[in-house]
Design a protein around this motif. Structure first.
Motif, mmCIF file in Angstrom:
data_model
loop_
_atom_site.group_PDB
_atom_site.id
_atom_site.type_symbol
_atom_site.label_atom_id
_atom_site.label_comp_id
_atom_site.label_asym_id
_atom_site.label_seq_id
_atom_site.Cartn_x
_atom_site.Cartn_y
_atom_site.Cartn_z
ATOM 1 N N ASN A 1 4.662 -29.125 -4.026
ATOM 2 C CA ASN A 1 5.704 -28.189 -3.233
ATOM 3 C C ASN A 1 5.320 -27.062 -2.816
ATOM 4 O O ASN A 1 6.038 -26.119 -2.514
ATOM 5 C CB ASN A 1 6.907 -28.139 -4.258
ATOM 6 N N LYS A 2 3.974 -27.032 -3.030
ATOM 7 C CA LYS A 2 3.411 -25.462 -2.388
ATOM 8 C C LYS A 2 3.707 -24.294 -3.104
ATOM 9 O O LYS A 2 3.669 -23.029 -3.003
ATOM 10 C CB LYS A 2 3.666 -25.137 -0.852
ATOM 11 N N LYS A 3 4.023 -24.513 -4.285
ATOM 12 C CA LYS A 3 4.430 -23.486 -5.411
ATOM 13 C C LYS A 3 2.843 -23.018 -6.058
ATOM 14 O O LYS A 3 2.169 -23.947 -6.582
ATOM 15 C CB LYS A 3 5.298 -23.907 -6.409
ATOM 16 N N MET A 4 2.874 -21.753 -6.194
ATOM 17 C CA MET A 4 1.514 -21.423 -6.784
ATOM 18 C C MET A 4 1.673 -21.487 -8.145
ATOM 19 O O MET A 4 2.488 -20.780 -8.871
ATOM 20 C CB MET A 4 1.097 -19.965 -6.440
ATOM 21 N N LEU A 5 0.607 -22.201 -8.937
ATOM 22 C CA LEU A 5 0.479 -22.417 -10.471
ATOM 23 C C LEU A 5 -0.399 -21.519 -11.002
ATOM 24 O O LEU A 5 -0.014 -21.169 -12.222
ATOM 25 C CB LEU A 5 0.059 -23.968 -10.595
ATOM 26 N N TYR A 6 -1.434 -21.139 -10.266
ATOM 27 C CA TYR A 6 -2.258 -20.299 -10.872
ATOM 28 C C TYR A 6 -3.164 -19.626 -9.853
ATOM 29 O O TYR A 6 -3.405 -20.087 -8.807
ATOM 30 C CB TYR A 6 -3.408 -21.202 -11.475
ATOM 31 N N ASN B 1 6.212 -18.165 0.844
ATOM 32 C CA ASN B 1 5.517 -18.438 2.101
ATOM 33 C C ASN B 1 4.380 -17.844 2.210
ATOM 34 O O ASN B 1 3.680 -17.619 3.454
ATOM 35 C CB ASN B 1 6.088 -17.646 3.098
ATOM 36 N N PHE B 2 3.465 -17.710 1.083
ATOM 37 C CA PHE B 2 2.124 -17.241 1.063
ATOM 38 C C PHE B 2 1.392 -18.140 1.875
ATOM 39 O O PHE B 2 0.542 -17.624 2.482
ATOM 40 C CB PHE B 2 1.541 -17.093 -0.482
ATOM 41 N N VAL C 1 -2.646 -31.768 3.341
ATOM 42 C CA VAL C 1 -3.257 -31.660 2.150
ATOM 43 C C VAL C 1 -1.984 -32.116 1.156
ATOM 44 O O VAL C 1 -2.396 -32.748 0.154
ATOM 45 C CB VAL C 1 -3.985 -30.211 1.956
ATOM 46 N N PHE C 2 -0.900 -31.843 1.578
ATOM 47 C CA PHE C 2 0.281 -31.735 0.622
ATOM 48 C C PHE C 2 0.931 -33.142 1.082
ATOM 49 O O PHE C 2 2.140 -33.364 0.366
ATOM 50 C CB PHE C 2 1.214 -30.628 0.838
ATOM 51 N N ASN C 3 0.717 -33.796 1.987
ATOM 52 C CA ASN C 3 1.414 -35.292 2.417
ATOM 53 C C ASN C 3 0.753 -36.258 1.559
ATOM 54 O O ASN C 3 -0.363 -36.897 1.595
ATOM 55 C CB ASN C 3 1.081 -35.482 3.814
#
Length: 518
Positions: free
Chosen positions: A19-24, A44-45, A66-68
């Motif tokens: 979901n494009k959330k930054m994990l690390y 929106n980074f 890449v996220f599809n």
């Protein structure tokens, strides 16, 4: 454990879920985000640094793949980006690609590598390449222009029966040939400066007399545009200086030539000189060349003293020039302990100023001059002229024709060696040897001649007089001169041939009891 390894890597790394959330993010990414105020973009980074180019809230379509998850193996997204930070602009290489985790989970990893220095180096290299390409184009133009005049005047002279017209062509040929030689000298001098092989040749001379001779020489060029040259001496108490007059003259001639070139017709150019100070036998002199010509902007002036560059390409096309003259002048001035600068304003002219620091005193040491204008007579002497080009042999023969010296010629080193051996010891009093020739070059021929002389000494068991071998060649670089001496030659004269220098060299060897031996 893995976190500590990733924190040690200087490349900025971040991981995102589907979901494009930054994990690390590692330490390098933390610093990058702080320096470029990227925290404020939050969710929106990614869109900000890998945006579509139309809207910061929309990810680039290739990055979106890449996220599809419907695409099983999307290609990594690569881009070059620039960002403005607290320390100015920076360039980054960006890579975004999908990775597989356990349990068929997927995420994306982002790499941001700082390539600012590499980008700047690339830009500088491209600029240097463009400058040298422009320089070569200018050189082609500068060389072909006088060559066109030379060949054109030759054709006109060949087709004319009028002596005045022919003499006018010869005058133009001489002028254009000297212009061509000046261009070649600029290139060779700059090459010597870059290689650190150029040195000062100090001699004692009158500064004011030297400057007056330069003005006299430049007045001919100035009269063609009805320009007057004013020579102003404000204050010089120590006129007898010990400096490199040749390099000083080159700087002044270059600056005055430019002033004439860029000035309007019926205007004037000023050479102003004064002594700034004297201490412990050394004086500092200031020279100013002032014109009211076209002038240049501050930005153009900043490029003037750089090699291979000129202030403006349009000006270059109109007025010509190699772009090396001022760079060479700057180096010469600095070698003489001074600095060079420019004050200029577009449309209002320019003032080039430079200083030199040199030994100085009030008057020259008086030396008795025993030189007399008399006819040089080399009767009874014999020379061998070795050159593979017929016109070069004919020029030397003609230049020496009124000295009564016996002359023989050879077309290459092999022929010269055979003539030398056949003639035996003492046949030739001097040999003029070209360096680049077919069959046998001049360096090899000189070595063989020296070996032959040793054989003759061994056979006769007595010393024989070594023949002076003078390199007379277009090979004029320091390495060429060194090779000439190492081959057994005694001296080196560069082409084009200077008659006075050639005659003085011959006199030196004919009148000296003990010759310089290799």
């Amino acid at each position: 454990m893995i976190d500590s390894y990733l924190d040690a890597i200087p490349v900025a790394i971040a991981m995102f879920d589907k979901n494009k959330k930054m994990l690390y993010r590692n330490h390098a990414m933390e610093e990058l985000m702080y320096m470029h105020d990227l925290d404020e973009y939050g969710q929106n980074f990614l869109e900000h640094i890998a945006g579509s180019g139309f809207d910061d809230n929309i990810l680039d379509s290739k990055a979106e793949e890449v996220f599809n998850l419907e695409l099983p193996n999307p290609e990594p997204f690569n881009a070059e980006i620039a960002m403005l930070g607290h320390d100015g602009g920076s360039n980054f290489s960006l890579t975004l690609q999908r990775i597989k985790l356990d349990h068929n989970e997927v995420c994306a990893i982002l790499l941001l590598n700082d390539v600012t220095m590499l980008t700047r180096a690339k830009i500088d290299a491209l600029a240097a390449s463009r400058a040298k390409t422009d320089f070569l184009a200018r050189m082609s133009h500068e060389i072909r222009t006088p060559m066109n005049a030379v060949l054109g005047m030759v054709q006109i002279a060949k087709n004319s029966d009028h002596i005045e017209k022919i003499m006018g062509c010869i005058t133009q040929i001489e002028s254009s040939s000297r212009d061509l030689l000046d261009i070649i000298d600029d290139i060779l001098n700059f090459n010597k400066i870059e290689s650190g092989k150029i040195q000062l040749d100090l001699c004692e001379f009158s500064l004011t007399e030297n400057l007056s001779s330069i003005i006299t020489m430049m007045e001919t060029r100035a009269r063609q545009k009805n320009i007057t040259i004013d020579f102003i001496i404000e204050k010089i108490e120590n006129d007898a200086v010990k400096a490199d007059s040749h390099k000083l003259n080159q700087v002044l001639i270059n600056l005055i030539s430019n002033a004439i070139k860029f000035s309007k017709d019926n205007s004037n150019v000023i050479l102003k000189t004064r002594e700034l100070g004297y201490m412990n036998g050394f004086s500092t002199f200031l020279f100013e060349v002032i014109d009211n010509g076209i002038g240049i902007s501050e930005y153009q002036a900043s490029k003037l003293f750089r090699p291979f560059e000129q202030a403006d390409s349009g000006i270059t096309r109109k007025y010509g020039g190699t772009g090396l003259g001022l760079a060479i002048s700057k180096n010469y001035v600095e070698m003489m302990g001074g600095k060079i600068s420019l004050q200029s304003e577009e449309g209002k002219g320019s003032i080039f100023s430079f200083t030199i620091n040199c030994a100085a005193k009030q008057e020259l040491t008086i030396e008795e001059n025993n030189d007399k204008d008399e006819c040089i007579n080399f009767s009874g002497k014999r020379c061998l002229i070795v050159d593979d080009i017929e016109i070069n042999r004919e020029i030397v023969k003609e230049l020496l024709s009124d000295t009564n010296i016996n002359q023989e010629t050879a077309e290459n080193g092999q022929e010269a060696l055979e003539l030398f051996k056949a003639g035996g010891p003492g046949r030739y009093d001097i040999i003029f040897m070209d360096m680049q020739m077919p069959l046998m070059d001049g360096l090899t021929a000189a070595k063989e001649i020296r070996l032959t002389e040793k054989e003759w000494e061994s056979q006769s068991k007595s010393d024989i007089k070594k023949v002076p071998i003078i390199a007379m060649t277009a090979n004029v670089l320091d390495e060429d001169i060194k090779n000439a001496y190492e081959s057994g030659m005694n001296n080196h004269l560069g082409k084009p041939i200077d008659r006075d220098k050639t005659l003085k060299t011959m006199q030196m060897y004919f009148n000296t009891i003990k010759l310089q031996e290799p």
